[in-house]
Design a protein around this motif. Sequence first.
Motif, PDB file in Angstrom:
ATOM      1  N   SER A  15       0.881  -0.749   0.156  1.00 24.57           N
ATOM      2  CA  SER A  15      -0.382   0.056   0.054  1.00 24.57           C
ATOM      3  C   SER A  15       1.023   1.080  -0.079  1.00 24.57           C
ATOM      4  O   SER A  15       1.943   1.165  -0.046  1.00 24.57           O
ATOM      5  CB  SER A  15      -0.992  -0.255   1.072  1.00 24.57           C
ATOM      6  OG  SER A  15       0.042   0.318   2.328  1.00 24.57           O
ATOM      7  N   PHE A  16       0.075   1.862  -0.644  1.00 25.95           N
ATOM      8  CA  PHE A  16       0.662   3.621  -0.785  1.00 25.95           C
ATOM      9  C   PHE A  16       0.196   4.354  -0.246  1.00 25.95           C
ATOM     10  O   PHE A  16      -1.103   4.675  -0.923  1.00 25.95           O
ATOM     11  CB  PHE A  16       1.655   3.572  -2.310  1.00 25.95           C
ATOM     12  CG  PHE A  16       2.151   2.856  -2.666  1.00 25.95           C
ATOM     13  CD1 PHE A  16       3.700   2.854  -2.995  1.00 25.95           C
ATOM     14  CD2 PHE A  16       1.101   1.617  -3.731  1.00 25.95           C
ATOM     15  CE1 PHE A  16       4.497   1.785  -3.752  1.00 25.95           C
ATOM     16  CE2 PHE A  16       2.099   0.432  -4.123  1.00 25.95           C
ATOM     17  CZ  PHE A  16       3.365   0.971  -4.159  1.00 25.95           C
ATOM     18  N   LEU A  17       0.650   5.464   0.797  1.00 26.83           N
ATOM     19  CA  LEU A  17      -0.403   6.044   1.510  1.00 26.83           C
ATOM     20  C   LEU A  17       0.294   7.867   1.318  1.00 26.83           C
ATOM     21  O   LEU A  17       1.730   8.155   1.687  1.00 26.83           O
ATOM     22  CB  LEU A  17      -0.926   6.577   2.551  1.00 26.83           C
ATOM     23  CG  LEU A  17      -1.382   6.972   3.003  1.00 26.83           C
ATOM     24  CD1 LEU A  17      -2.697   7.506   2.992  1.00 26.83           C
ATOM     25  CD2 LEU A  17      -1.759   6.254   5.089  1.00 26.83           C
ATOM     26  N   PHE A  74      10.091   0.172   9.319  1.00 33.69           N
ATOM     27  CA  PHE A  74       9.321  -0.307  10.861  1.00 33.69           C
ATOM     28  C   PHE A  74       9.847  -1.992  10.360  1.00 33.69           C
ATOM     29  O   PHE A  74       9.546  -2.250   8.770  1.00 33.69           O
ATOM     30  CB  PHE A  74       8.555  -0.200  10.862  1.00 33.69           C
ATOM     31  CG  PHE A  74       8.126   0.990  11.197  1.00 33.69           C
ATOM     32  CD1 PHE A  74       7.633   1.268  12.751  1.00 33.69           C
ATOM     33  CD2 PHE A  74       7.645   2.146  10.581  1.00 33.69           C
ATOM     34  CE1 PHE A  74       7.672   2.939  12.951  1.00 33.69           C
ATOM     35  CE2 PHE A  74       7.165   3.645  11.156  1.00 33.69           C
ATOM     36  CZ  PHE A  74       8.055   3.418  12.307  1.00 33.69           C
ATOM     37  N   SER A  75       9.705  -3.260  11.081  1.00 31.51           N
ATOM     38  CA  SER A  75       9.946  -4.451  10.161  1.00 31.51           C
ATOM     39  C   SER A  75       8.532  -5.119  10.796  1.00 31.51           C
ATOM     40  O   SER A  75       7.730  -4.627  11.191  1.00 31.51           O
ATOM     41  CB  SER A  75      10.668  -4.727  11.722  1.00 31.51           C
ATOM     42  OG  SER A  75      10.382  -4.892  12.573  1.00 31.51           O
ATOM     43  N   ASN A  76       8.191  -6.094  10.182  1.00 30.49           N
ATOM     44  CA  ASN A  76       6.721  -6.786  10.420  1.00 30.49           C
ATOM     45  C   ASN A  76       7.443  -8.676   9.451  1.00 30.49           C
ATOM     46  O   ASN A  76       8.009  -8.440   9.017  1.00 30.49           O
ATOM     47  CB  ASN A  76       5.870  -6.102  10.125  1.00 30.49           C
ATOM     48  CG  ASN A  76       4.951  -6.925   9.956  1.00 30.49           C
ATOM     49  OD1 ASN A  76       4.274  -7.960   8.944  1.00 30.49           O
ATOM     50  ND2 ASN A  76       3.610  -6.411  10.750  1.00 30.49           N
ATOM     51  N   TYR A 133       4.684   3.699   2.925  1.00 32.02           N
ATOM     52  CA  TYR A 133       4.874   2.813   2.752  1.00 32.02           C
ATOM     53  C   TYR A 133       4.567   1.303   2.944  1.00 32.02           C
ATOM     54  O   TYR A 133       5.843   1.314   3.946  1.00 32.02           O
ATOM     55  CB  TYR A 133       5.675   2.874   1.403  1.00 32.02           C
ATOM     56  CG  TYR A 133       6.369   0.821   0.764  1.00 32.02           C
ATOM     57  CD1 TYR A 133       5.764   0.291  -0.674  1.00 32.02           C
ATOM     58  CD2 TYR A 133       6.633   0.530   0.772  1.00 32.02           C
ATOM     59  CE1 TYR A 133       6.208  -0.719  -1.220  1.00 32.02           C
ATOM     60  CE2 TYR A 133       7.146  -1.282   0.397  1.00 32.02           C
ATOM     61  CZ  TYR A 133       6.755  -1.354  -1.189  1.00 32.02           C
ATOM     62  OH  TYR A 133       6.010  -3.069  -0.794  1.00 32.02           O
ATOM     63  N   SER A 134       3.559   0.390   3.057  1.00 36.81           N
ATOM     64  CA  SER A 134       3.721  -0.234   3.667  1.00 36.81           C
ATOM     65  C   SER A 134       2.869  -2.049   3.102  1.00 36.81           C
ATOM     66  O   SER A 134       2.812  -1.876   1.993  1.00 36.81           O
ATOM     67  CB  SER A 134       2.530  -0.363   4.699  1.00 36.81           C
ATOM     68  OG  SER A 134       3.205  -0.983   5.727  1.00 36.81           O
ATOM     69  N   LYS A 135       4.089  -3.369   3.510  1.00 37.22           N
ATOM     70  CA  LYS A 135       3.600  -4.176   2.493  1.00 37.22           C
ATOM     71  C   LYS A 135       2.461  -5.076   3.224  1.00 37.22           C
ATOM     72  O   LYS A 135       2.006  -4.494   4.726  1.00 37.22           O
ATOM     73  CB  LYS A 135       4.569  -5.202   3.348  1.00 37.22           C
ATOM     74  CG  LYS A 135       4.748  -6.219   4.257  1.00 37.22           C
ATOM     75  CD  LYS A 135       5.466  -6.929   4.582  1.00 37.22           C
ATOM     76  CE  LYS A 135       5.185  -7.728   5.714  1.00 37.22           C
ATOM     77  NZ  LYS A 135       6.406  -9.099   5.768  1.00 37.22           N
ATOM     78  N   ILE A 136       2.029  -6.143   2.972  1.00 33.46           N
ATOM     79  CA  ILE A 136       0.120  -5.898   2.910  1.00 33.46           C
ATOM     80  C   ILE A 136       0.907  -7.372   2.677  1.00 33.46           C
ATOM     81  O   ILE A 136       0.348  -7.555   4.276  1.00 33.46           O
ATOM     82  CB  ILE A 136      -0.623  -5.673   2.036  1.00 33.46           C
ATOM     83  CG1 ILE A 136      -0.630  -4.179   1.904  1.00 33.46           C
ATOM     84  CG2 ILE A 136      -1.527  -6.916   2.484  1.00 33.46           C
ATOM     85  CD1 ILE A 136      -2.335  -4.604   1.304  1.00 33.46           C
TER      86      ILE A 136
END
Length: 216
Positions: A57-59, A123-125, A147-150
């Motif tokens: 995702s992009f915000l 950040f890590s996930n 920017y965040s991974k799904i």
Amino acid sequence: MKLKFLSILIIICTNAFSQVKIDSVISVVFPEKPEPYERSSKDAIVTGYVLKNKKDSFLFFKTIPLNQNGEEIHEFSTSLNELQKNYQYASKRLITAMKDKEFSFLDSTKVKIGEFHAYNLTFSNNNSIGAEYLILELNGVFYFALYSKITEFNEKRKNDFIKSVVVNNINYQNQVSKNSIPLEFIRIGIKVVALLFLGFLIITATFFMVRRYNSR
């Protein structure tokens, strides 16, 4: 006196190369055409764009604090030292918000967009890099790129997005001024952003869970 909610004008994006002009100050390039993103409260207004797919995702959004009369506040930090304190406070709030969604803080870096000071947070996930935030305060307004991974973190797509942020008409933009907004107004606005961002993550997660369930 009741605080007035301001109606938000959705900024029209340009179609060429998926470049979006957030306002007269900032432009950013999305990999595809994004959707308008808007939120408001008694303390701040938030406008921007969001793009979501199955993988990431992009915000990108900006937040403007409001005074007790519901009027926008556009004032600056009084010094580079105060600007750094604002970034540190914003970072702290975002780290807390991301932690609530199982993104662990990895690192913060001072960066520059042209001649302007900015902050970058990673950040890590699930034991791998999961998200990256860019924070920029300009003309008394906070801008955020996320920017965040799904399901997948794509380094190239992240870099293409984060590094596409451009400050337009740089000779007319400033970060530091003699007249400064009280720090409490800035902090209130950032708290609102953190809460709204949590709502965004919850909505995103719910959307893809429902979509996955319906596809069975």
